[in-house]
Design an enzyme around this catalytic site. Structure first.
Site, PDB file in Angstrom:
ATOM      1  N   ASP A 161     -15.766  10.966  32.271  1.00  0.00           N
ATOM      2  CA  ASP A 161     -16.379  11.094  33.601  1.00  0.00           C
ATOM      3  C   ASP A 161     -17.351  12.262  33.604  1.00  0.00           C
ATOM      4  OD1 ASP A 161     -14.841  13.603  34.503  1.00  0.00           O
ATOM      5  OD2 ASP A 161     -13.205  12.244  33.976  1.00  0.00           O
ATOM      6  N   GLU A 216     -19.564   1.487  -1.321  1.00  0.00           N
ATOM      7  CA  GLU A 216     -19.387   1.970   0.054  1.00  0.00           C
ATOM      8  C   GLU A 216     -19.905   3.401   0.201  1.00  0.00           C
ATOM      9  OE1 GLU A 216     -15.488  -0.472   1.690  1.00  0.00           O
ATOM     10  OE2 GLU A 216     -15.175   1.137   0.235  1.00  0.00           O
TER      11      GLU A 216
END
Ligand code: DGJ
Length: 728
Positions: free
Chosen positions: A534, A614
């Protein structure tokens, strides 16, 4: 001047670059809401409101022979209560004589340069561009309750902020039962509401509903802004799209219990009341005292994209504080999904070494580093390093990590306490527990009573001590359970209804003290992922861990919903292992990278288990992220797909403010044989410029925006592409 008072018509007008907000002090002194929307100039908008006799809606005593005047149908800036406005009210209180009503009439107003601040609460502040403040004072003379309505006008941002201060102007005690931040009326039109609901691991799912007659209530009583209902809504026309149509955003800048009520009333008028949750709320207002409510950030725009841009700009520039607001956010590796609680110094250093080798910049040690923390059943409260796992203590680990050229970050969950902790054994009364009742346990932990000043001081000393004793660059501040059994052993019984809000006043103060004293530390907020995502938290922590769900496909929906109100820079987003630990889904590394690059980027997997290929791909991802971060964080974000259309992909775009660079990303969630290729119209480009499209071809901005771009067929499991569109 963005605020004007027009004496002849008694109008108060707030103006931003593109919007106008009109109020009027009416014949009886009520502050009416007349208009919010595209800037209409100084017209007296009260012409549109007709007074007529409406059955069963009574009239104030002054108008007893005039049945056309009723508070029950009048659009107001902040409502009275108990005196004949039977819709949702902004405030409720009881007075010492037992009465429960008050009607607020205009007393005075004041226009000030600069933006007001709210004692003890986070609020939007003046940064680039000027702001002005309007304060309107209303009062009820019988109950002696007054209200100061604060309006902050940010002309350049197209943002208006609101907050209310309720004061006791009498000599008797008043008990507040409800204290909202604002009431906003939409007297004409017919509307949809968008809200962002969810659950742990699936936060902020965008939902759009047509308003029905009655009251929609979006609420959190969990002691946190919550995974379930973010304190942000949009009211928009049924036809509003990303690009056109009226939309109003309302965002509460608060991290605790909140409530938004949206009422479509008997006369088709909509009222929105937003603020503190009134459930179990009771605030004692002694004579001469006041209560300030959290701030609401309002914005109006044409099209959802523009509305989101208004919020992104406001949060980036005028909400987030501190040196990390604009600066590069370090690419981090967090050990949580790599090791959980099962680690020792050697294992951590192996991960850190690999991280440094791959180009990461910050190593974050998550949960489990302190004593008695073999699992999540114990240990919270005693923030002392576990020397079984880390024999040389944090010092040794930090110096070794730093010697590798990495910065160091630490996880804490300061607001919590385990029953099995020395802190609990010494101070059982510091936990929120109701007398004579075994409390609800969640993750087998309790919540500290932050409304108790001794607890506040203990936490300040503990956290500032850690930051002083160790060379820490980053803190991940977690919060892993809702607050229940709200009872403070340090608070008189009559004041228990104040504890949830006092908790947040204390938390904000703690954050404020720590961020001021340690400005070089980057704080990342977290509450079991995005349970406290928030604008209140964003004032102190420029980024928040968006969700505990790190599956890139789930993340698409989470980040999509979050993007309506919050900027990409606020969303912590990590590449994790495949199969994903939360969903078991397998996804390509490139898809995980592209999805996480739409936020504040990092990794959360065991790097020591990566293959050569990777590792090579991750090195490239990190280089790429560092290159694109300025566009992602400071550019304009466009949603190019709408999941409700079920097209089987998510597509989005970031465009630099100067329109010279555009980053186009797509993830296909449902690849099909012989299907219609994904085609999107680009947005936000310079229509007159020529762009190189992924090095594939060159094309004018206007053409790309009109005629669009067709992706090649993307096959396999969750394929993704990211494309540079560069102005030449
Ligand atoms: C919840 C957080 O969201 C996770 O990332 C992790 O930090 C755990 N808590 C640790 O307990």
């Amino acid at each position: 001047m963005s605020i004007r008072y027009i004496k002849e018509t008694k109008q108060l007008i707030l103006e931003t670059k593109n919007t106008g907000y009109h109020m009027k002090i009416d014949q009886l002194g009520y502050l009416q809401h007349m208009y919010y929307g595209p800037k209409p100039g100084q017209d007296d908008m009260s012409y549109a409101f007709r007074y007529y006799d409406r059955g069963f809606s009574g009239n104030p005593y002054d108008k007893r022979y005039d049945r056309t005047y009723s508070l029950d149908s009048m659009p107001q800036e902040y409502t009275s209560f108990g005196v004949g406005d039977f819709r949702i009210n902004s405030i409720a209180a009881s007075c010492s004589d037992g009465s429960r009503c008050a009607e607020f009439r205009y007393v005075s107003h004041e226009i000030k340069e600069g933006k007001y601040s709210i004692p003890g609460l986070p609020s939007v502040y003046e940064n680039c561009g000027k702001a002005q403040t309007l304060i309107v004072t209303l009062k009820d003379t019988a109950a002696n309750i007054g209200i100061r309505l604060y309006y902050g006008v940010f002309e350049d941002l197209d943002v208006i902020t609101r907050s209310a201060e309720i004061f006791n102007a009498g000599e008797e005690m008043v008990w507040l039962r409800k204290a909202s931040s604002m009431c906003l009326e939409l007297p004409y039109g017919s509307w949809d509401m968008m809200h962002f609901h969810g659950r742990h691991c699936m936060e902020r799912q965008a939902e759009r509903v047509k308003l029905f007659h009655g009251v929609h209530t979006l609420v959190s009583g969990r002691g946190m802004s919550s995974h379930q209902h973010n304190p942000f809504i949009i009211i928009c026309d049924h036809d509003t799209t990303e690009d056109s149509g009226p939309c109003y955003g309302m965002m509460l800048m608060y991290s605790g219990n909140h409530k938004t009520e949206v009422e479509l009333d008997q006369f088709e008028s909509v009222r929105v009341v937003m603020g503190l949750n009134d459930d179990r709320f009771r605030w004692e207002l002694a004579p001469g005292t006041s209560l300030n409510t959290p701030e609401v950030i309002l914005s109006y725009a044409e099209g959802l994209t523009q509305l989101s841009h208004n919020y992104h700009r406001c949060i980036r520039n005028n909400v987030v504080k501190g040196k990390f607001k604009y600066s590069h956010r370090p690419v981090l590796v967090n050990n949580w999904e790599a090791t959980y609680f099962d680690f020792n110094e050697e294992k951590l250093l192996q991960i850190a070494e690999k991280a440094a080798d791959l180009g990461m910049e910050l190593f974050v040690l998550d949960d489990g580093w302190f004593t008695n923390r073999e699992d999540d059943n114990a240990g919270l409260g005693d923030w002392v390093v576990d020397t079984n796992k880390l024999p040389g203590g944090l010092e040794s680990l930090i110096s070794k990590v730093k010697a590798m050229g990495l910065r160091f970050g630490l996880w804490i969950e300061p607001e919590m306490i385990s029953e099995d902790s020395d802190l609990y054994r010494a101070h059982p009364d510091w936990a929120l527990t109701a007398p004579g009742r075994a409390p609800m346990m969640a993750r087998n932990q309790l919540v500290l009573d932050l409304s108790n000043p001794d607890v506040h001081e203990y936490l300040y000393k503990t956290i500032s001590g850690l930051l002083r004793d160790y060379d820490i660059d980053y803190i991940k501040w977690d919060f892993n359970r809702p607050i229940s059994d709200v009872y403070s052993h340090a608070t008189p019984s009559a004041l228990q209804g104040e504890v949830p809000h006092r908790y947040y006043l204390s938390l904000y103060k703690l954050y404020d003290r720590l961020t001021s004293e340690f400005p070089d530390v980057l704080f990342e907020g977290c509450a079991g992922g995005g349970g406290r995502f928030d604008a209140g938290m964003l004032q102190y922590s420029p980024q928040i861990w968006t969700s505990d769900n790190t599956d890139p496909v789930s993340r698409l929906a989470i980040q999509y919903g979050t993007s309506f109100g919050y900027p990409c820079s606020a969303m912590g987003a990590h590449v994790s292992a495949s199969p994903n630990h939360q969903t078991g889904r397998k996804t390509p590394l490139s898809t995980r990278g592209i999805t996480a690059m739409a936020g504040s980027f990092g990794y959360e997997l065991d790097l020591t288990k990566l293959t050569e290929e990777e590792c090579a791909e991750i090195k490239e991802q990190i280089k790429r992220y560092k290159d694109v971060e300025p566009v992602v964080h400071s550019g304009l974000h466009y949603r190019l797909s709408d999941p409700s259309e079920n097209k089987g992909y998510y597509c989005w775009e970031h465009v630099s403010e100067d329109k010279s660079r555009c980053l186009l990303s797509i993830v296909v969630t449902d690849p099909q044989a012989n299907y219609t290729l994904a085609h999107v119209r680009l947005k936000g480009l310079d229509p007159n410029a020529v762009y190189s499209v992924g090095g594939e071809f060159e094309c004018r901005g206007s053409t790309l925006m009109r005629n669009g771009y067709t992706f090649p067929q993307l096959t396999g499991d969750y394929p993704a592409r990211q494309l540079d569109i560069i102005r030449i």
